[in-house]
Structures are given as C-alpha cells and as structure tokens.
Design a protein around this motif. Structure first.
Motif, short mmCIF file in Angstrom:
data_model
loop_
_atom_site.label_atom_id
_atom_site.label_comp_id
_atom_site.label_asym_id
_atom_site.label_seq_id
_atom_site.Cartn_x
_atom_site.Cartn_y
_atom_site.Cartn_z
N UNK A 1 37.23 37.34 47.14
CA UNK A 1 35.86 37.42 46.65
C UNK A 1 35.45 38.85 46.33
N UNK A 2 36.44 39.72 46.14
CA UNK A 2 36.20 41.11 45.74
C UNK A 2 36.74 41.30 44.33
N UNK A 3 35.88 41.71 43.42
CA UNK A 3 36.32 41.88 42.03
C UNK A 3 37.33 43.04 41.93
N UNK A 4 38.32 42.92 41.05
CA UNK A 4 39.35 43.95 40.94
C UNK A 4 38.80 45.35 40.66
N UNK A 5 37.74 45.44 39.86
CA UNK A 5 37.21 46.77 39.53
C UNK A 5 36.59 47.47 40.74
N UNK A 6 36.09 46.67 41.71
CA UNK A 6 35.56 47.27 42.93
C UNK A 6 36.69 47.86 43.77
N UNK A 7 37.79 47.11 43.87
CA UNK A 7 38.96 47.61 44.58
C UNK A 7 39.46 48.91 43.95
N UNK A 8 39.50 48.91 42.63
CA UNK A 8 39.96 50.10 41.92
C UNK A 8 39.06 51.30 42.20
N UNK A 9 37.75 51.08 42.15
CA UNK A 9 36.81 52.17 42.42
C UNK A 9 37.00 52.73 43.82
N UNK B 1 25.96 59.66 43.69
CA UNK B 1 26.37 59.85 42.30
C UNK B 1 26.83 58.54 41.66
N UNK B 2 25.93 57.58 41.55
CA UNK B 2 26.32 56.24 41.08
C UNK B 2 26.96 56.20 39.69
N UNK B 3 26.62 57.17 38.85
CA UNK B 3 27.17 57.16 37.48
C UNK B 3 28.42 58.00 37.33
N UNK B 4 28.88 58.58 38.41
CA UNK B 4 30.03 59.47 38.37
C UNK B 4 31.30 58.71 38.74
N UNK B 5 31.99 58.23 37.73
CA UNK B 5 33.28 57.53 37.91
C UNK B 5 34.26 58.02 36.85
N UNK B 6 34.74 59.24 36.99
CA UNK B 6 35.62 59.80 35.95
C UNK B 6 36.91 59.03 35.78
N UNK B 7 37.33 58.29 36.81
CA UNK B 7 38.60 57.55 36.71
C UNK B 7 38.51 56.38 35.74
N UNK B 8 37.31 56.04 35.26
CA UNK B 8 37.16 54.96 34.29
C UNK B 8 37.24 55.45 32.85
N UNK B 9 37.32 56.76 32.66
CA UNK B 9 37.37 57.31 31.30
C UNK B 9 38.72 57.02 30.66
#
Length: 263
Positions: free
Chosen positions: A89-97, A255-263
């Motif tokens: 029940x954990x979305x993959x993108x949350x695990x990645x973050x 820093x909720x908008x700071x996710x450089x790994x998604x670039x």
C-alpha cells in the motif's frame, strides 16, 4: 565479477594539500567510473534481481523471503530479500523519494552515523560516504560508494519502476576513518516495481527487492557476519516501511518542493 569494487588504476594523490579533493576530481573527470551509471549497469542489477540460479531460499517470513548466494568474490554471502506484502500500500514513487532524500536518511535510518555526498555527478548519481553502527561483536563500518538511480517505465503501468544501487570505489580524499573498518560493497541495490494488492487492485503499491553483498573486512569471521546479516535484513525493510509512512508529513515540513532526484 558483477561490479568492480575498487578502481585499481587510480592515482594516489596526496590528500592533505589544500584543494586536493578538487584537483583529484578534475584529474579523473574523464574516467568512466565518475560518469553517471549506464543503462547496462542497471540492466545487470535487474538481471540479478530476476535470476534464480545459485540462490537458496533461506527463510520465508510472513512479509518477505530471504535468499542467499555464494560467490567467488568473497566468503560473505550475497543476500536477496523480496517482499510483495510490506509495501503493498506504498506507492513506488514514495519509496523512491525516501531512498533518495539525503536529509531524510538521518531521520529514519537507525544504523546511519554519517551519510555525506562527496562528489555530485548529476541529480541521481554521486560518490558518497556512509558509516553505520554494527551489531556486537562487529565494529562500526564505513563505505565509500558510487551511487546511481534510474526511473524506467513499465508497459501498461501508470507507475514506473525504480532501480537504485551502489558499489565501492576508491576515492583518495576519503580514506578509512579512525574507529571504523572500511567495508567493500560489491553491490547493494533496491529494485522497486508497481504492484496491485489483492485487497485493492485498483490502487498501486510496491514490490521491493533488496540485494546486498558486502565484504565487511576486519577480523570478524565471515560466518558471524553472515549470521548477523541474515537476522538484520528483514528488520531493515520494516524500518524502511515506517519511514515511507511518515515521509509525506515530514517532507511537507522540510523543503517540500525540493526533490532534485526527480529531474
């Protein structure tokens, strides 16, 4: 050998000079080891996840399966843990973050003493230093690794799959620290792919495979290291699950908008 663990051809520059780190980085800027991880490397990680030959089922827990494999690289066993339950029940993108966020690592990883980026190659590739508390009778260990991550689309799926892995490299400005035994990571990887849980097939959760193969070095016999690792790994995934459940609230305040790994 799946991954070369040490860059034997590297020079050994003096590291006590001012600017030695920058000079060293510039000298080896064209070295392929310091370029982003290639598709072929990620393919090899996925092949390791998928392969069955040579792996022995060590134990089946209520939430995961632990497999062991002997290799010619080390007396230490290679461990592979798979779970369709823990993160259903954990979305993959949350695990990645959670796995990518360096600030959150210190919050959830109870073993972590220090986690520092030494050389940022790009948004998802770096050379980093990691040190960890080890269970008695082991002394604490540290690693100097090249870390890489990628996002790949899955046919017919809205959510992608994620591959993250590291392996040890020789980085002269980061010698072993006093009080730590320098360990070698042949490969440590997380493979996260979309999963639709049986009780909620319309939602997307995660299937995770965790692989780790380390030579912990030092005087401790490999048999003791192997015994400790077998017992530790399932608890590591449960710790990661708690981190995933708490991450959205934590990130909203940091820093909720700071996710450089998604670039």
């Amino acid at each position: 050998m799946l991954f070369r663990s040490v860059l034997e051809r590297m020079a050994d520059p003096a590291t006590d000079k001012k600017g030695a780190k920058e000079d060293w980085r510039e000298t080896h800027a064209e070295d392929s080891e310091w370029l982003p991880a290639t598709d072929e490397e990620f393919d090899r990680v996925e092949a390791l996840v998928r392969e069955t030959e040579g792996w022995e089922l060590h134990k089946t827990h209520d939430t995961c399966q632990v497999y062991l494999k002997k290799t010619d690289m080390s007396k230490a066993l290679c461990l592979k843990v798979t779970s369709d339950k823990l993160f259903e029940h954990v979305r993959p993108e949350v695990l990645f973050d959670v796995l990518e966020d360096p600030d959150y690592r210190h919050v959830w990883d109870e073993s972590c003493i220090e986690c520092t980026s030494l050389v940022r190659i790009d948004a998802r590739n770096e050379v980093n230093y990691y040190s960890a508390h080890c269970p008695a009778p082991l002394s604490n260990r540290d690693w100097c690794n090249r870390f890489g991550a990628t996002i790949r689309r899955v046919d017919g799926e809205e959510a992608p799959k994620y591959i993250l892995f590291n392996r040890s490299v020789l980085y002269p400005p980061c010698p072993p620290k006093k009080g730590f035994e320098r360990a070698t990571s042949f490969v440590t990887a997380y493979f996260v792919e979309p999963l639709h849980p049986a009780d909620a097939p319309e939602t997307t959760g995660s299937r995770i495979t965790y692989i780790t193969h380390n030579d912990w070095n030092g005087w401790i016999p490999s048999s003791i290291v192997n015994m400790c690792m077998k017992s530790m790994i399932p608890s590591v995934l449960k710790q990661l699950l708690k981190a995933c459940l708490a991450y959205p609230e934590w990130k909203a305040q940091h820093n909720p908008d700071d996710k450089p790994w998604l670039k």
